[in-house]
Design an enzyme around this catalytic site. Structure first.
Site, mmCIF file in Angstrom:
data_model
loop_
_atom_site.group_PDB
_atom_site.id
_atom_site.type_symbol
_atom_site.label_atom_id
_atom_site.label_comp_id
_atom_site.label_asym_id
_atom_site.label_seq_id
_atom_site.Cartn_x
_atom_site.Cartn_y
_atom_site.Cartn_z
ATOM 1 N N GLN A 12 0.811 -1.216 0.000
ATOM 2 C CA GLN A 12 0.000 0.000 0.000
ATOM 3 C C GLN A 12 0.844 1.266 0.000
ATOM 4 O OE1 GLN A 12 -1.596 -1.079 4.006
ATOM 5 N NE2 GLN A 12 -1.310 1.094 4.500
ATOM 6 N N CYS A 50 -5.151 0.474 3.735
ATOM 7 C CA CYS A 50 -5.220 -0.941 4.085
ATOM 8 C C CYS A 50 -6.629 -1.491 3.924
ATOM 9 C CB CYS A 50 -4.724 -1.157 5.507
ATOM 10 S SG CYS A 50 -5.608 -0.195 6.764
ATOM 11 N N HIS A 82 -5.953 -1.276 11.795
ATOM 12 C CA HIS A 82 -5.358 -1.756 10.553
ATOM 13 C C HIS A 82 -6.214 -2.886 9.994
ATOM 14 C CE1 HIS A 82 -2.377 -2.563 7.552
ATOM 15 N NE2 HIS A 82 -1.990 -3.712 8.070
#
Length: 477
Positions: free
Chosen positions: A282, A288, A424
């Site tokens: 990324q 993410c 995340h």
């Protein structure tokens, strides 16, 4: 950090000459932080109204996540500062203690709740809260919460030791060697001597954190030097993580997934069955969420068609109006955006750049579509059974320990991995055991030079790091 030295060559010799005096304790003033620089933290008075509002927000989030019987309140603000970062970020150190109010009897404001007078019932903790406030949107997020029991006053000792003077020369040389090897391995160059010295200090602090994680590790993980070792925790979070994921109030309700027909087999890995594309990267973009969702849809499309496609994350970064591109997003929003768009293009047709652009989506190039999305149960055994039966699962977790992870099955203490502080998004591709230790196999989006060929392995079975809290999947009919 694509930066060059302007005065000194070669870089390694320059760095060692410039820094060795600092590391051995010479007072050149270079280690003093800039004061008043744009974006620098600013100290706050305890009576600052906006600070008190942030403290109240953190206090409420603390109590929401706590399993304790009694309401706990902030009894003292030890220190506080704020920093302008796409809003206002507050860093607040407080003492917090139990009150005589039971949670079941109190709703909303806790100001009338009296503290326990007995020390054993007060259970005082020292907590660090980081609150990110976006006033113009009316949104606040608790980015970090770290608490530990307060040391009794009679045993407190204040020791002031200069950071670098306390280090012997041998350790200083070892640190410089490690930092030099890190720079070579990850192709780091810095714009100035001052920047290099700053990154060395951050590197040293990160090595201490990694050592602490290692000494308290309950699994088989190895922590140490990674490609993120010259970034502060805040820089790492802002560049690679997704603070929006912890905003439970922003999540849209999803329909529950149908229960799996069979119990979970002992182990399963969708990589062995062709449903997982190669690890992607990324970059310095908080996207993410897009990689987690496309990985899930790649698996679902493979399950329905037998064809594995690499689908476009950039399409979501550019065209998903429900999320905030590199500023973060939610998988539940991304599924809805894909339905509204009509599907996803391939990585080849809509390639990744790592920053937001104008939407260039073409319905004529749609390679995969979805019909709806579902939320999985919170029980890890049920998640495993659903995964084995249906395909890789979009998930989210607290990624603090991931900054320093190198290999093995990670099992950090809860204080490093608060399950309510997920930040995340990742992809669960399988599960199993290593030497009797159960794990989740997690596909990450930080490139193949992270962890074990791009994968993170996390202890399975104790809802560690909140891995069970936001599992979902697209549905392809």
């Amino acid at each position: 950090m694509d930066i060059k030295f302007s005065r000194c060559h070669p870089i390694t010799l320059c760095l060692i000459l410039a820094v060795v005096g600092m590391v051995l304790g010479l007072e050149d003033g270079s280690k003093q932080p800039l004061i008043g620089a744009p974006g620098a933290p600013v100290g706050l008075s305890e009576s600052d109204p906006e600070l008190l509002k942030a403290v109240k927000f953190a206090e409420q989030r603390y109590n929401t996540a706590s399993n304790g019987m009694h309401i706990r309140r902030v009894s003292k603000i030890i220190s506080a500062n704020k920093q302008l970062v796409k809003g206002v970020r507050y860093s607040i150190m407080v003492e917090i203690g139990s009150t005589q109010c039971k949670k079941s009897a109190v709703l909303g404001v806790f100001d009338d709740c009296e503290f326990f007078l007995e020390t054993n019932k007060l259970k005082t903790e020292v907590c660090l809260f980081e609150v990110w406030d976006i006033p113009w949107e009316g949104k606040s997020t608790l980015l970090k919460q770290k608490c530990q029991p307060a040391v009794p006053k009679e045993t407190k000792k204040v020791v002031s030791v200069p950071l670098y003077k306390s280090k012997p020369a041998l350790e200083s040389v070892e640190l410089l060697t490690q930092f030099k090897d890190f720079m070579v391995k990850y192709n780091r160059t810095y714009s100035s001597q001052e920047e290099a010295e700053k990154r060395l200090r951050i590197f040293q602090e990160n090595m201490k954190t990694a050592q602490t994680l290692q000494s308290l590790e309950q699994g088989s993980a190895e922590y140490g030097i990674t490609k993120f070792s010259d970034l502060t925790e805040d820089e790492f979070r802002m560049m690679y993580l997704n603070p929006l994921i912890s905003q439970w109030s922003l999540q849209k309700p999803m329909k529950p997934a149908s229960p799996s027909r069979n119990p979970a087999p002992d182990s399963w890995d969708w990589r062995e069955h062709g449903a997982v594309s190669p690890v992607k990267n990324q970059g310095m973009c908080g996207s993410c969420w897009a990689f987690s969702v496309t990985g899930n849809i790649e698996g679902q499309w493979f399950r329905k068609t037998g064809k594995l496609l690499s689908l476009s994350e950039q399409e979501l970064v550019d065209c998903d109006r429900l999320d905030q591109a590199c500023g973060g997003g939610l998988p539940s929003n991304a599924y809805e955006a894909i339905e509204n768009l009509g599907g996803l293009e391939t990585e080849t047709d809509y390639s990744y750049t790592g920053h937001k652009q104008n939407c260039d989506f073409s319905s004529g190039k749609v390679a995969a579509y979805i019909n709806s999305s579902v939320e999985l149960p919170k029980d890890e055994n049920e998640i495993a059974a659903w995964l084995a039966e249906n395909g890789p699962v979009s998930a989210a977790l607290n990624a603090f320990a991931m900054q320093f992870y190198r290999k093995g099955v990670s099992h950090p203490l809860k204080i490093f991995c608060n399950p309510w502080m997920i930040d995340h998004a990742v992809l669960l591709v399988g599960y199993g055991e290593r030497n009797g230790v159960p794990f989740w196999a997690i596909k990450n989006s930080w490139g193949e030079d992270y962890g074990e060929q791009g994968y993170y392995y996390l202890y399975r079975g104790s809802r560690l790091c909140g891995i069970n809290k936001m599992c979902s999947s697209a549905v392809v009919n």
